[in-house]
Design a protein around this motif. Structure first.
Motif, PDB file in Angstrom:
ATOM      1  N   GLY A 151       0.811  -1.208   0.000  1.00  0.00           N
ATOM      2  CA  GLY A 151       0.000   0.000   0.000  1.00  0.00           C
ATOM      3  C   GLY A 151       0.843   1.255   0.000  1.00  0.00           C
ATOM      4  N   VAL A 152       1.625   1.419   1.052  1.00  0.00           N
ATOM      5  CA  VAL A 152       2.357   2.670   1.218  1.00  0.00           C
ATOM      6  C   VAL A 152       3.305   2.893   0.047  1.00  0.00           C
ATOM      7  CG1 VAL A 152       3.921   3.949   2.697  1.00  0.00           C
ATOM      8  CG2 VAL A 152       2.167   2.504   3.716  1.00  0.00           C
ATOM      9  N   LEU A 153       3.987   1.839  -0.361  1.00  0.00           N
ATOM     10  CA  LEU A 153       4.951   2.013  -1.444  1.00  0.00           C
ATOM     11  C   LEU A 153       4.268   2.235  -2.797  1.00  0.00           C
ATOM     12  CD1 LEU A 153       7.776  -0.505  -0.505  1.00  0.00           C
ATOM     13  CD2 LEU A 153       7.603   1.927  -0.032  1.00  0.00           C
ATOM     14  N   SER A 154       2.984   1.889  -2.918  1.00  0.00           N
ATOM     15  CA  SER A 154       2.265   2.146  -4.173  1.00  0.00           C
ATOM     16  C   SER A 154       1.709   3.558  -4.211  1.00  0.00           C
ATOM     17  CB  SER A 154       1.097   1.167  -4.346  1.00  0.00           C
ATOM     18  OG  SER A 154       1.544  -0.149  -4.326  1.00  0.00           O
ATOM     19  N   LEU A 207      -6.224   2.877  -1.501  1.00  0.00           N
ATOM     20  CA  LEU A 207      -5.560   3.527  -2.630  1.00  0.00           C
ATOM     21  C   LEU A 207      -6.583   4.106  -3.604  1.00  0.00           C
ATOM     22  CD1 LEU A 207      -2.720   0.952  -3.328  1.00  0.00           C
ATOM     23  CD2 LEU A 207      -2.453   3.243  -2.396  1.00  0.00           C
ATOM     24  N   ALA A 208      -7.658   3.346  -3.825  1.00  0.00           N
ATOM     25  CA  ALA A 208      -8.671   3.811  -4.782  1.00  0.00           C
ATOM     26  C   ALA A 208      -9.339   5.091  -4.289  1.00  0.00           C
ATOM     27  CB  ALA A 208      -9.714   2.723  -5.020  1.00  0.00           C
ATOM     28  N   PHE A 209      -9.629   5.163  -2.991  1.00  0.00           N
ATOM     29  CA  PHE A 209     -10.210   6.393  -2.435  1.00  0.00           C
ATOM     30  C   PHE A 209      -9.269   7.567  -2.655  1.00  0.00           C
ATOM     31  CE2 PHE A 209     -12.806   3.775   0.725  1.00  0.00           C
ATOM     32  CZ  PHE A 209     -13.925   3.888  -0.064  1.00  0.00           C
ATOM     33  N   MET A 210      -7.999   7.325  -2.355  1.00  0.00           N
ATOM     34  CA  MET A 210      -7.044   8.426  -2.488  1.00  0.00           C
ATOM     35  C   MET A 210      -6.926   8.847  -3.944  1.00  0.00           C
ATOM     36  SD  MET A 210      -4.019   7.715   0.135  1.00  0.00           S
ATOM     37  CE  MET A 210      -4.252   6.864   1.656  1.00  0.00           C
ATOM     38  N   PHE A 211      -6.950   7.857  -4.822  1.00  0.00           N
ATOM     39  CA  PHE A 211      -6.879   8.150  -6.252  1.00  0.00           C
ATOM     40  C   PHE A 211      -8.050   9.038  -6.654  1.00  0.00           C
ATOM     41  CE2 PHE A 211      -7.900   7.340 -10.638  1.00  0.00           C
ATOM     42  CZ  PHE A 211      -6.673   7.296 -11.265  1.00  0.00           C
ATOM     43  N   SER A 212      -9.268   8.628  -6.302  1.00  0.00           N
ATOM     44  CA  SER A 212     -10.451   9.401  -6.691  1.00  0.00           C
ATOM     45  C   SER A 212     -10.388  10.800  -6.112  1.00  0.00           C
ATOM     46  CB  SER A 212     -11.723   8.712  -6.201  1.00  0.00           C
ATOM     47  OG  SER A 212     -11.855   7.464  -6.815  1.00  0.00           O
ATOM     48  N   MET A 213      -9.988  10.863  -4.847  1.00  0.00           N
ATOM     49  CA  MET A 213      -9.959  12.165  -4.177  1.00  0.00           C
ATOM     50  C   MET A 213      -9.023  13.126  -4.911  1.00  0.00           C
ATOM     51  SD  MET A 213     -11.508  13.498  -1.815  1.00  0.00           S
ATOM     52  CE  MET A 213     -11.459  15.170  -2.389  1.00  0.00           C
ATOM     53  N   ILE A 214      -7.802  12.647  -5.144  1.00  0.00           N
ATOM     54  CA  ILE A 214      -6.835  13.570  -5.728  1.00  0.00           C
ATOM     55  C   ILE A 214      -7.195  13.870  -7.183  1.00  0.00           C
ATOM     56  CG2 ILE A 214      -5.106  11.942  -6.601  1.00  0.00           C
ATOM     57  CD1 ILE A 214      -3.108  13.955  -5.143  1.00  0.00           C
ATOM     58  N   ALA A 215      -7.824  12.899  -7.866  1.00  0.00           N
ATOM     59  CA  ALA A 215      -8.211  13.144  -9.253  1.00  0.00           C
ATOM     60  C   ALA A 215      -9.338  14.166  -9.324  1.00  0.00           C
ATOM     61  CB  ALA A 215      -8.627  11.832  -9.917  1.00  0.00           C
ATOM     62  N   ILE A 216     -10.292  14.069  -8.410  1.00  0.00           N
ATOM     63  CA  ILE A 216     -11.374  15.060  -8.395  1.00  0.00           C
ATOM     64  C   ILE A 216     -10.784  16.433  -8.107  1.00  0.00           C
ATOM     65  CG2 ILE A 216     -13.411  15.833  -7.123  1.00  0.00           C
ATOM     66  CD1 ILE A 216     -14.160  12.890  -6.837  1.00  0.00           C
ATOM     67  N   TRP A 217      -9.822  16.450  -7.212  1.00  0.00           N
ATOM     68  CA  TRP A 217      -9.175  17.722  -6.921  1.00  0.00           C
ATOM     69  C   TRP A 217      -8.480  18.254  -8.184  1.00  0.00           C
ATOM     70  CZ3 TRP A 217      -4.170  19.611  -6.869  1.00  0.00           C
ATOM     71  CH2 TRP A 217      -4.050  20.890  -6.301  1.00  0.00           C
ATOM     72  N   GLY A 218      -7.822  17.342  -8.905  1.00  0.00           N
ATOM     73  CA  GLY A 218      -7.159  17.744 -10.154  1.00  0.00           C
ATOM     74  C   GLY A 218      -8.173  18.304 -11.143  1.00  0.00           C
ATOM     75  N   GLY A 219      -9.360  17.651 -11.229  1.00  0.00           N
ATOM     76  CA  GLY A 219     -10.410  18.122 -12.123  1.00  0.00           C
ATOM     77  C   GLY A 219     -10.884  19.506 -11.720  1.00  0.00           C
ATOM     78  N   SER A 220     -11.050  19.706 -10.413  1.00  0.00           N
ATOM     79  CA  SER A 220     -11.520  21.021  -9.952  1.00  0.00           C
ATOM     80  C   SER A 220     -10.442  22.068 -10.194  1.00  0.00           C
ATOM     81  CB  SER A 220     -11.884  20.954  -8.475  1.00  0.00           C
ATOM     82  OG  SER A 220     -10.757  21.184  -7.668  1.00  0.00           O
ATOM     83  N   PHE A 221      -9.197  21.649 -10.104  1.00  0.00           N
ATOM     84  CA  PHE A 221      -8.101  22.577 -10.349  1.00  0.00           C
ATOM     85  C   PHE A 221      -8.195  23.123 -11.777  1.00  0.00           C
ATOM     86  CE2 PHE A 221      -3.744  23.237 -11.897  1.00  0.00           C
ATOM     87  CZ  PHE A 221      -3.376  24.268 -11.048  1.00  0.00           C
ATOM     88  N   VAL A 222      -8.382  22.192 -12.734  1.00  0.00           N
ATOM     89  CA  VAL A 222      -8.490  22.625 -14.123  1.00  0.00           C
ATOM     90  C   VAL A 222      -9.777  23.411 -14.350  1.00  0.00           C
ATOM     91  CG1 VAL A 222      -8.831  21.809 -16.480  1.00  0.00           C
ATOM     92  CG2 VAL A 222      -7.037  20.817 -15.063  1.00  0.00           C
ATOM     93  N   GLY A 223     -10.888  22.851 -13.853  1.00  0.00           N
ATOM     94  CA  GLY A 223     -12.179  23.460 -14.139  1.00  0.00           C
ATOM     95  C   GLY A 223     -12.353  24.808 -13.453  1.00  0.00           C
ATOM     96  N   VAL A 224     -12.063  24.847 -12.166  1.00  0.00           N
ATOM     97  CA  VAL A 224     -12.352  26.050 -11.384  1.00  0.00           C
ATOM     98  C   VAL A 224     -11.216  27.061 -11.471  1.00  0.00           C
ATOM     99  CG1 VAL A 224     -12.829  26.919  -9.070  1.00  0.00           C
ATOM    100  CG2 VAL A 224     -13.856  24.765  -9.835  1.00  0.00           C
TER     101      VAL A 224
END
Ligand SMILES: Nc1ncnc2c1ncn2[C@@H]1O[C@H](COP(=O)(O)OP(=O)(O)OP(=O)(O)O)[C@@H](O)[C@H]1O
Ligand SMILES: [Mg+2]
Lengths: 158, 264, 257
Positions: C50-53, C156-173
């Motif tokens: 987990g941590v290393l991934s 990992l999947a939660f963290m992935f979604s979270m940071i990706a949504i943040w990335g989307g908001s970064f571009v969009g907003v």
């Protein structure tokens, strides 16, 4: 790798995971931890529900006050029956209130607009399971276009 | 004195090649038994059969009267607690230190407190002369050192039956002397039963109480060390004296080399 | 002709045997009784798997989220529907991309490592020697890795979604200037905890199960040679990825019909 560092790393990992989950639930799904004040259902018959779906919002002046819980068809009259789950925190509405199916923007999602009716002494408030009689169906684009063409013809005759 | 291991009419084949054919062999309790034989004859295989890692195609292997081959998984693991096997390759855990390697079986099977465990591990390492190397990683050892650590690990739980697969390979004369003494001491002081597989014939014959010589899928000679030395069987004479030509073939079974060459 | 039928027979028998062995392995892993020692081993593997991934998951998530935001914006803006960008990004991530991309990355990063590690342990007789020390490798090696994988993947999947949504908001907003209140509130109105977050969690758990199982099986039964291990590692990544994609299709049908 010492034992302590390992525990620290794994602990932070798990906590970060929980944090991400909470963030998803609160920020993305808009879940609020404030007490759920309960809800009640209302029903309404429409001639045509258009693109309305389960979970479509019920809005009053733009505020979401409930959601569509179920859509079924009254077998006798062949009219769609929509069940709405209304948030109790916004209170109850008089039985003269009306519903109409509206569209957000030209191509947006469809939702139900609620217009509260007038209050009078002999008018009761709607409660659990009551029907709202005054409903306006969804606008169907094809009908609209048809009407439009019709009116053009009318105009040209004059 | 009873028999700790009894092998009864055991046959075993590896991919068409028959290694043992109706083998009968006994290991006496509390004695050192040596198993000799040419390379590739199946000595390592025999030890793995006794340890229950391989299953014979027919016959039976008994360990303290219980069948190893028909034991359930849990039973088998119970039996293995009483066995130790020094692997020919050592098979240490490369990501652990020497100390942790030897401590591994103790940590898995006992609830010793850390100080007791440390003392025990250091004692084992001292007996193979590697206490000073306890903080090295297993990958940092030389071949000979690695096998001595493996020996310390295999004896960590003081098993009833200790099987040594080539304990002397890669040892200088001094460590070889130490190991010989160690095997004999373990055997005498703790009453361990030992099986020693080795090619160092003279050294093994020094400490062995009983000797089996394997060849041709079965036992070609057995007896006390002296009996073996004085045996006049030509195959035995060739093996013990290390003569290249004789009735025991040096080559892995193959068609005639000259014929092969001619055919090309 | 007869030869071919024979070969089919041999193949099917091999296949069934393999399935049986893999099932046995799974049962052994699932039903080993947990104790403190075991939890410690699981913890160590959570670190390894987990941590290393985490770095690869977070970086990949950020970029995928930003790309999603940009592409989504460009399409939506031509319909004047850029307010729905948040919904689009969040739903596609929570329902599909989060679990699936995490699983694919996990198979490549952690699955291959698992196979190689276990395969090498087998090849260098470490597993054999463990067996002879009366330590069951299924319980000591396989089970902790299995549980650690199944635990780590959803995190990992939660963290992935979270940071990706943040990335989307970064571009969009922040970049394209969508109103931030609109972005989030439209998203919140359409994302459902049960339908989207919980189902995504189920998906990633199922994927984790499959990946770890495939990886451990391939490692444990790898041919004990360099080529054998490299082949097993490749097989893990290929098989696990394909199974994840196929399972995703099936799960999507079951969940969203
Ligand atoms: N994993 C395996 N698969 C197939 N055949 C094997 C395997 N391991 C060993 N063999 C074969 O079994 C035979 C016996 O091997 P084994 O390792 O028992 O020999 P050995 O008597 O210990 O030899 P040495 O003295 O060189 O260690 C050999 O011919 C070998 O080719
Ligand atoms: Mg050998």
């Amino acid at each position: 790798m010492t034992e302590k560092k390992l525990h620290l790393a794994v602990g932070s990992f798990v906590l970060a995971g929980c944090f991400a989950l909470v963030l998803l639930v609160v920020q993305v799904a808009g879940f609020s931890f404030t007490q759920d004040q309960g809800s009640y259902t209302l029903k309404a018959k429409f001639d045509n529900i258009g693109g309305l779906k389960v979970r479509s919002p019920v809005k009053l002046g733009g505020v979401v006050v409930g959601r569509v819980e179920a859509i079924s068809l009254d077998a006798k009259s062949y009219t769609p029956v929509v069940t709405l789950r209304m948030d109790q925190q916004y209170g109850f509405y008089p039985e003269t209130s009306s519903l109409s199916i509206l569209t957000a923007g030209l191509l947006g999602e469809q939702f139900i607009g609620l217009r509260p009716g007038f209050m009078d002494d002999d008018i009761e408030l709607l409660g659990e399971g009551d029907f709202i009689d005054d409903t306006k169906s969804a606008l169907v684009l094809e009908d609209l276009i048809g009407q439009f063409l019709f009116s053009i013809q009318d105009n040209s005759k004059e | 004195m009873g028999q700790l291991v009894q092998i009864r009419d055991m046959s075993f084949a590896r991919e068409q090649r028959i290694l043992f054919d109706n083998l009968n062999l006994d290991i006496a309790q509390g004695k050192i038994t040596a198993i000799l034989g040419p390379s590739g004859i199946g000595k390592t295989t025999l030890l793995k059969l006794i340890g229950g890692q391989l299953t014979p195609s027919s016959g039976d292997i008994l360990f303290s009267g219980e069948s190893v081959c028909r034991a359930k998984r849990a039973q088998l693991y119970q039996m293995r607690r009483k066995m130790g096997l020094l692997f020919q390759s050592g098979a240490l855990f490369p990501e652990l230190t020497v100390f942790e390697n030897v401590a591994f079986p103790l940590r898995e099977h006992t609830q010793l407190t850390e100080p007791v465990l440390q003392t025990l591990v250091r004692m084992k390492l001292e007996s193979v002369g590697l206490r000073g190397a306890e903080q090295l990683m297993a990958t940092e050892l030389s071949g000979g050192m690695g096998r001595r650590v493996a020996l310390a690990r295999a004896t960590a739980l003081d098993p009833e039956l200790m099987m040594y697969d080539e304990p002397f390979a890669g040892q200088d004369p001094i460590s070889m002397g130490v190991l010989l003494k160690l095997i004999r001491d373990l055997n005498q002081s703790l009453g361990l039963t030992s099986i020693v597989v080795s090619h160092d014939v003279t050294e093994v014959l020094e400490i062995a109480d009983y000797v089996y010589v394997l060849a041709d899928k079965t036992i070609i000679a057995q007896g006390t060390a002296d009996g073996i030395k004085s045996n006049q069987d030509p195959r035995l004479v060739q093996f013990i004296n290390g003569l290249p030509n004789g009735p025991v073939p040096f080559h892995y079974p193959a068609s005639d080399f000259l014929k092969d060459l001619a055919a090309q | 002709m007869i030869n071919q039928i024979q070969r089919i027979g041999e193949r099917s028998i091999n296949f069934v045997t393999r399935l049986g062995v893999a099932g046995l392995m799974l049962v052994n892993a699932l039903f080993s009784q947990p104790n403190w020692k075991f939890l410690r081993l699981v913890g160590l593997q959570v670190y390894n798997l987990g941590v290393l991934s985490l770095p690869i998951i977070l970086v990949a998530g950020l970029f995928i989220g930003m790309v999603l935001g940009l592409q989504g914006y460009n399409v939506l803006v031509s319909y004047g529907a850029e307010q729905s960008l948040g919904t689009m990004v969040a739903l596609s991530l929570l329902r599909e991309l989060g679990p699936v991309v995490t699983a694919l990355l996990f198979a490549g990063r952690a699955g291959s490592a698992l196979t190689a590690e276990v395969g090498l342990m087998k090849a260098t007789e470490q597993i054999s020697s463990m067996e002879m020390m009366a330590v069951d490798p299924f319980k000591r090696i396989i089970a902790p890795r299995f549980w650690a994988g199944v635990l780590s993947m959803p995190v990992l999947a939660f963290m992935f979604s979270m940071i990706a949504i943040w990335g989307g908001s970064f571009v969009g907003v922040d970049w394209k200037g969508i109103d931030s209140g609109g972005f989030w509130s439209v998203m919140q109105a359409s994302v459902d905890i049960h339908q989207d977050i919980f189902y995504g969690f189920i998906k990633s758990t199922v994927f984790a199960f499959v990946i770890v199982w495939v990886a451990l099986y391939n490692g444990y039964y790898a041919k004990p040679s360099s080529a054998g291990i490299s082949e097993a590692t490749t097989r893990t990544v290929v098989n696990a990825s394909l199974m994840v994609l196929a399972l995703d299709f099936i799960l999507t049908i079951l969940m969203y019909g």
